[in-house]
Scaffold this motif. Sequence first.
Motif, PDB file in Angstrom:
ATOM      1  N   GLU A  43      -3.140  -5.104  17.808  1.00 27.25           N
ATOM      2  CA  GLU A  43      -2.289  -4.894  16.645  1.00 27.25           C
ATOM      3  C   GLU A  43      -2.848  -3.761  15.789  1.00 27.25           C
ATOM      4  O   GLU A  43      -3.956  -3.279  16.010  1.00 27.25           O
ATOM      5  CB  GLU A  43      -2.222  -6.182  15.806  1.00 27.25           C
ATOM      6  CG  GLU A  43      -1.644  -7.384  16.556  1.00 27.25           C
ATOM      7  CD  GLU A  43      -0.122  -7.353  16.685  1.00 27.25           C
ATOM      8  OE1 GLU A  43       0.499  -6.330  16.302  1.00 27.25           O
ATOM      9  OE2 GLU A  43       0.447  -8.336  17.181  1.00 27.25           O
ATOM     10  N   ALA A  44      -2.069  -3.376  14.795  1.00 27.60           N
ATOM     11  CA  ALA A  44      -2.542  -2.373  13.845  1.00 27.60           C
ATOM     12  C   ALA A  44      -3.755  -2.912  13.093  1.00 27.60           C
ATOM     13  O   ALA A  44      -3.957  -4.123  12.994  1.00 27.60           O
ATOM     14  CB  ALA A  44      -1.423  -2.022  12.862  1.00 27.60           C
ATOM     15  N   PHE A  45      -4.576  -2.014  12.561  1.00 28.95           N
ATOM     16  CA  PHE A  45      -5.716  -2.430  11.747  1.00 28.95           C
ATOM     17  C   PHE A  45      -5.224  -3.119  10.471  1.00 28.95           C
ATOM     18  O   PHE A  45      -4.201  -2.716   9.902  1.00 28.95           O
ATOM     19  CB  PHE A  45      -6.554  -1.209  11.340  1.00 28.95           C
ATOM     20  CG  PHE A  45      -7.410  -0.655  12.435  1.00 28.95           C
ATOM     21  CD1 PHE A  45      -8.529  -1.336  12.886  1.00 28.95           C
ATOM     22  CD2 PHE A  45      -7.093   0.559  13.038  1.00 28.95           C
ATOM     23  CE1 PHE A  45      -9.327  -0.815  13.890  1.00 28.95           C
ATOM     24  CE2 PHE A  45      -7.882   1.086  14.043  1.00 28.95           C
ATOM     25  CZ  PHE A  45      -9.008   0.388  14.477  1.00 28.95           C
ATOM     26  N   ASN A  46      -5.943  -4.139  10.028  1.00 29.94           N
ATOM     27  CA  ASN A  46      -5.640  -4.700   8.712  1.00 29.94           C
ATOM     28  C   ASN A  46      -6.142  -3.730   7.630  1.00 29.94           C
ATOM     29  O   ASN A  46      -6.823  -2.753   7.930  1.00 29.94           O
ATOM     30  CB  ASN A  46      -6.259  -6.098   8.558  1.00 29.94           C
ATOM     31  CG  ASN A  46      -7.781  -6.089   8.669  1.00 29.94           C
ATOM     32  OD1 ASN A  46      -8.462  -5.341   7.983  1.00 29.94           O
ATOM     33  ND2 ASN A  46      -8.309  -6.927   9.551  1.00 29.94           N
ATOM     34  N   TYR A  47      -5.805  -4.020   6.390  1.00 35.46           N
ATOM     35  CA  TYR A  47      -6.119  -3.057   5.320  1.00 35.46           C
ATOM     36  C   TYR A  47      -7.622  -2.871   5.138  1.00 35.46           C
ATOM     37  O   TYR A  47      -8.077  -1.793   4.730  1.00 35.46           O
ATOM     38  CB  TYR A  47      -5.447  -3.469   4.010  1.00 35.46           C
ATOM     39  CG  TYR A  47      -6.102  -4.644   3.302  1.00 35.46           C
ATOM     40  CD1 TYR A  47      -7.099  -4.432   2.350  1.00 35.46           C
ATOM     41  CD2 TYR A  47      -5.727  -5.957   3.577  1.00 35.46           C
ATOM     42  CE1 TYR A  47      -7.705  -5.495   1.692  1.00 35.46           C
ATOM     43  CE2 TYR A  47      -6.325  -7.027   2.924  1.00 35.46           C
ATOM     44  CZ  TYR A  47      -7.316  -6.787   1.979  1.00 35.46           C
ATOM     45  OH  TYR A  47      -7.918  -7.852   1.348  1.00 35.46           O
ATOM     46  N   LEU A  48      -8.428  -3.893   5.465  1.00 37.90           N
ATOM     47  CA  LEU A  48      -9.880  -3.778   5.307  1.00 37.90           C
ATOM     48  C   LEU A  48     -10.486  -2.855   6.364  1.00 37.90           C
ATOM     49  O   LEU A  48     -11.332  -2.004   6.045  1.00 37.90           O
ATOM     50  CB  LEU A  48     -10.525  -5.166   5.381  1.00 37.90           C
ATOM     51  CG  LEU A  48     -10.223  -6.092   4.193  1.00 37.90           C
ATOM     52  CD1 LEU A  48     -10.691  -7.509   4.478  1.00 37.90           C
ATOM     53  CD2 LEU A  48     -10.877  -5.554   2.919  1.00 37.90           C
ATOM     54  N   ASP A  49     -10.054  -3.006   7.617  1.00 40.71           N
ATOM     55  CA  ASP A  49     -10.550  -2.118   8.670  1.00 40.71           C
ATOM     56  C   ASP A  49     -10.018  -0.698   8.481  1.00 40.71           C
ATOM     57  O   ASP A  49     -10.720   0.282   8.761  1.00 40.71           O
ATOM     58  CB  ASP A  49     -10.178  -2.654  10.051  1.00 40.71           C
ATOM     59  CG  ASP A  49     -11.120  -3.751  10.520  1.00 40.71           C
ATOM     60  OD1 ASP A  49     -12.250  -3.823   9.994  1.00 40.71           O
ATOM     61  OD2 ASP A  49     -10.731  -4.542  11.400  1.00 40.71           O
ATOM     62  N   LYS A  99      -7.412   3.969  -0.864  1.00 41.40           N
ATOM     63  CA  LYS A  99      -7.549   3.251   0.414  1.00 41.40           C
ATOM     64  C   LYS A  99      -6.272   2.477   0.723  1.00 41.40           C
ATOM     65  O   LYS A  99      -5.798   2.466   1.861  1.00 41.40           O
ATOM     66  CB  LYS A  99      -8.737   2.284   0.370  1.00 41.40           C
ATOM     67  CG  LYS A  99     -10.098   2.940   0.475  1.00 41.40           C
ATOM     68  CD  LYS A  99     -11.217   1.914   0.319  1.00 41.40           C
ATOM     69  CE  LYS A  99     -12.592   2.586   0.398  1.00 41.40           C
ATOM     70  NZ  LYS A  99     -13.677   1.623   0.109  1.00 41.40           N
ATOM     71  N   ALA A 100      -5.728   1.831  -0.309  1.00 43.48           N
ATOM     72  CA  ALA A 100      -4.490   1.070  -0.119  1.00 43.48           C
ATOM     73  C   ALA A 100      -3.339   1.991   0.258  1.00 43.48           C
ATOM     74  O   ALA A 100      -2.555   1.689   1.166  1.00 43.48           O
ATOM     75  CB  ALA A 100      -4.164   0.287  -1.391  1.00 43.48           C
ATOM     76  N   ILE A 101      -3.234   3.129  -0.420  1.00 41.84           N
ATOM     77  CA  ILE A 101      -2.156   4.090  -0.116  1.00 41.84           C
ATOM     78  C   ILE A 101      -2.332   4.646   1.299  1.00 41.84           C
ATOM     79  O   ILE A 101      -1.349   4.805   2.039  1.00 41.84           O
ATOM     80  CB  ILE A 101      -2.123   5.216  -1.165  1.00 41.84           C
ATOM     81  CG1 ILE A 101      -1.696   4.652  -2.515  1.00 41.84           C
ATOM     82  CG2 ILE A 101      -1.185   6.343  -0.732  1.00 41.84           C
ATOM     83  CD1 ILE A 101      -1.845   5.612  -3.680  1.00 41.84           C
ATOM     84  N   CYS A 102      -3.568   4.920   1.685  1.00 37.00           N
ATOM     85  CA  CYS A 102      -3.854   5.390   3.044  1.00 37.00           C
ATOM     86  C   CYS A 102      -3.368   4.364   4.067  1.00 37.00           C
ATOM     87  O   CYS A 102      -2.750   4.713   5.069  1.00 37.00           O
ATOM     88  CB  CYS A 102      -5.360   5.628   3.194  1.00 37.00           C
ATOM     89  SG  CYS A 102      -5.845   6.170   4.831  1.00 37.00           S
ATOM     90  N   TYR A 103      -3.627   3.094   3.793  1.00 31.63           N
ATOM     91  CA  TYR A 103      -3.135   2.016   4.674  1.00 31.63           C
ATOM     92  C   TYR A 103      -1.604   2.008   4.681  1.00 31.63           C
ATOM     93  O   TYR A 103      -0.972   1.865   5.728  1.00 31.63           O
ATOM     94  CB  TYR A 103      -3.681   0.670   4.187  1.00 31.63           C
ATOM     95  CG  TYR A 103      -3.112  -0.519   4.919  1.00 31.63           C
ATOM     96  CD1 TYR A 103      -3.412  -0.741   6.264  1.00 31.63           C
ATOM     97  CD2 TYR A 103      -2.270  -1.430   4.268  1.00 31.63           C
ATOM     98  CE1 TYR A 103      -2.889  -1.828   6.945  1.00 31.63           C
ATOM     99  CE2 TYR A 103      -1.744  -2.519   4.942  1.00 31.63           C
ATOM    100  CZ  TYR A 103      -2.060  -2.713   6.280  1.00 31.63           C
ATOM    101  OH  TYR A 103      -1.527  -3.789   6.951  1.00 31.63           O
ATOM    102  N   GLY A 104      -1.009   2.195   3.493  1.00 36.00           N
ATOM    103  CA  GLY A 104       0.448   2.143   3.392  1.00 36.00           C
ATOM    104  C   GLY A 104       1.152   3.238   4.159  1.00 36.00           C
ATOM    105  O   GLY A 104       2.154   2.988   4.832  1.00 36.00           O
TER     106      GLY A 104
END
Length: 472
Positions: free
Chosen positions: A168-174, A187-192
Motif C-alpha cells: 500500500e501507499a506509505f502512511n503519513y509518518l513514513d 510534511k502533511a502537505i507533502c503527504y497530501g
Amino acid sequence: MFIGRERELASLKEFYEKDGIGMTVIYGRRRIGKSTLITEFAKDKKTIFYTATKVGKNRNLELFSKQVVDLLMPGVENISFHTTEAVFDFIDKNIGDEKLVLVIDELPYWAERDEALLSILQKYIDTVWNDKNLKVILCGSALSFMQQKVLSEKSPLFGRRDSQIKLEAFNYLDAAKFVPEYSNEDKAICYGITGGVAKYLSMIDPRKSIDENIIRLFFRTDGYLYDETRNLLTQEFSDIAVVNNIVEQIASGENTLNTIAGKIGEKEQTILYSLDKLINVGLVEKKKCITEEKNKKKTQYVLKDYMFKFWYEFIPKATSVIEMGQGEIYYEKAVKPVLHSFMGSVFEEMCRYYTLMKGITGEYGCFITSVGTWWGVENIADKNGNIRAQSADIDVVALSDIDKRAVIGECKFKNEKIDKGIYETLIRRGSLITAKYKISKYIFFSLSGYTDWFETLSDENVLLLTLDSLYE
C-alpha cells in the motif's frame, strides 16, 4: 536511500531464510514501490530478476532466458530456449546447492499472453523444483489479475504460496521520512500532494521548499506529475474518456453512483463497470458509513489517491497558463491560498490513522479495532422550537466491538482555532451513534490550536490535539 517497508522486508527475510522451494506474491498499484522493495531485499542475494513487458509470449521468453543465462552461465552466448519448460529445466540443472531467488516482476504482462505460464510454474514448483533451494517471487500491478489469476482458489498456483504482500501507499509518518527537515505542516502537505505513493515521494527534493516542489512537479509542462494522471489512466484503461469523466466527478465531490451517472450522462451499469476497474487498480475506494456497513444506500466512492485529487482539483483549470510557462503565478494566486481547504480530507485520513494506531494499544480505555467516518441526518431545534432535519457527519469514528465503545473526533486543517461551537457540535452528534456504542473519548485535531474557552473546560473525556501531536 531506501525508506520504510520494515514489515515487508521482515516478511521477505523470513520467507528467504526457510530452506527449500518457496513462493511469495507481491502486488499493489503502479508507482507504489514493489520493484524497489524487491531490489532492496535481493541486493545481497543471488537473483534472477526479470521484469515482463507488453511484448508478447515469445519475446518475454527470449528476454527472460537471457537474464537466466547471464546469471547462471555468465559470458556464454547464443543459448536459446524455445519453450518455458526448457528454460525452467535449465534453471533446475544449473541451480546447484546455492539458494537462488527467482523474481518475475509485472507477471500479468507475460501471463496474459501465455495462458500456460502459471500452470507450468505450478508444475515445476510441485515436482521439478520441489527439492531445490529456490525462492520464487511473483509480482504485479494489475490488482484484479493478481487476485483472480494468481491468488484465488481457481488459480493453478493456489496453495503454493508461503506468503503474500499487498503493498500500500506509505502512511503519513513514513511519508515524512522523505522530508525529515520539513515542518510538520509541510510534511502533511507533502503527504497530501503525493498520497504517500513511493514514486511521487521520491520526486520531492527535500532541499527545496514544499511550494517549489509543487510548482516543479505539477505546474510546469516538464514536471513529472503534470501528465501523470493521464499517463496512468491511458496505461490501465481503454475507455479513457468515460474513466476520466468519472474520476473528475469524484474529485469534485460527486460520490454516489446515481449522481455520477447523471452528471456524465451514462447508464449506471456502465459507470459501475468502470468504477470496479478503478477500484481494482487502487485509484478509487468504496467508502461506507462505519456503523452501517451493510446499508448499500450509505456507500460513497472517493479517490484513494490524493495526488489524483490534487491534480483534478487544480491542473485542468490551469493547463493553458502552465503551457504558457506561467504555472508558478497560477500556483501562487489560485492554489496556495486554498491549499488548507484541499488538505481537509487528507488531514481527516491522517487523524483516523492516528486514532486507530493509538486505539489498538488501548490508549482510549478500550480496544479499538476499526476506524472510519459516519454520516447521516440530525434533527435541530431552532429558537422557536421548530424541528428541522439537516445532514451531519463525524470525521473520525473509531469502534471497539469488543467493549462496545467508540471514540469520535473532529478535524480542522485551518488557520483558525477550534471554538466552543465546534465542540458543542461534536458532542451533539455523538448522541446519534450512542445507541450501539458508549463514547469513551471526544478528540479534537487542530492545525491552529484552540480558543481560550477551552481553558475553562474540565472534561477528562475530551482530548485536544494539534498537528504536532500526530508526529510525536
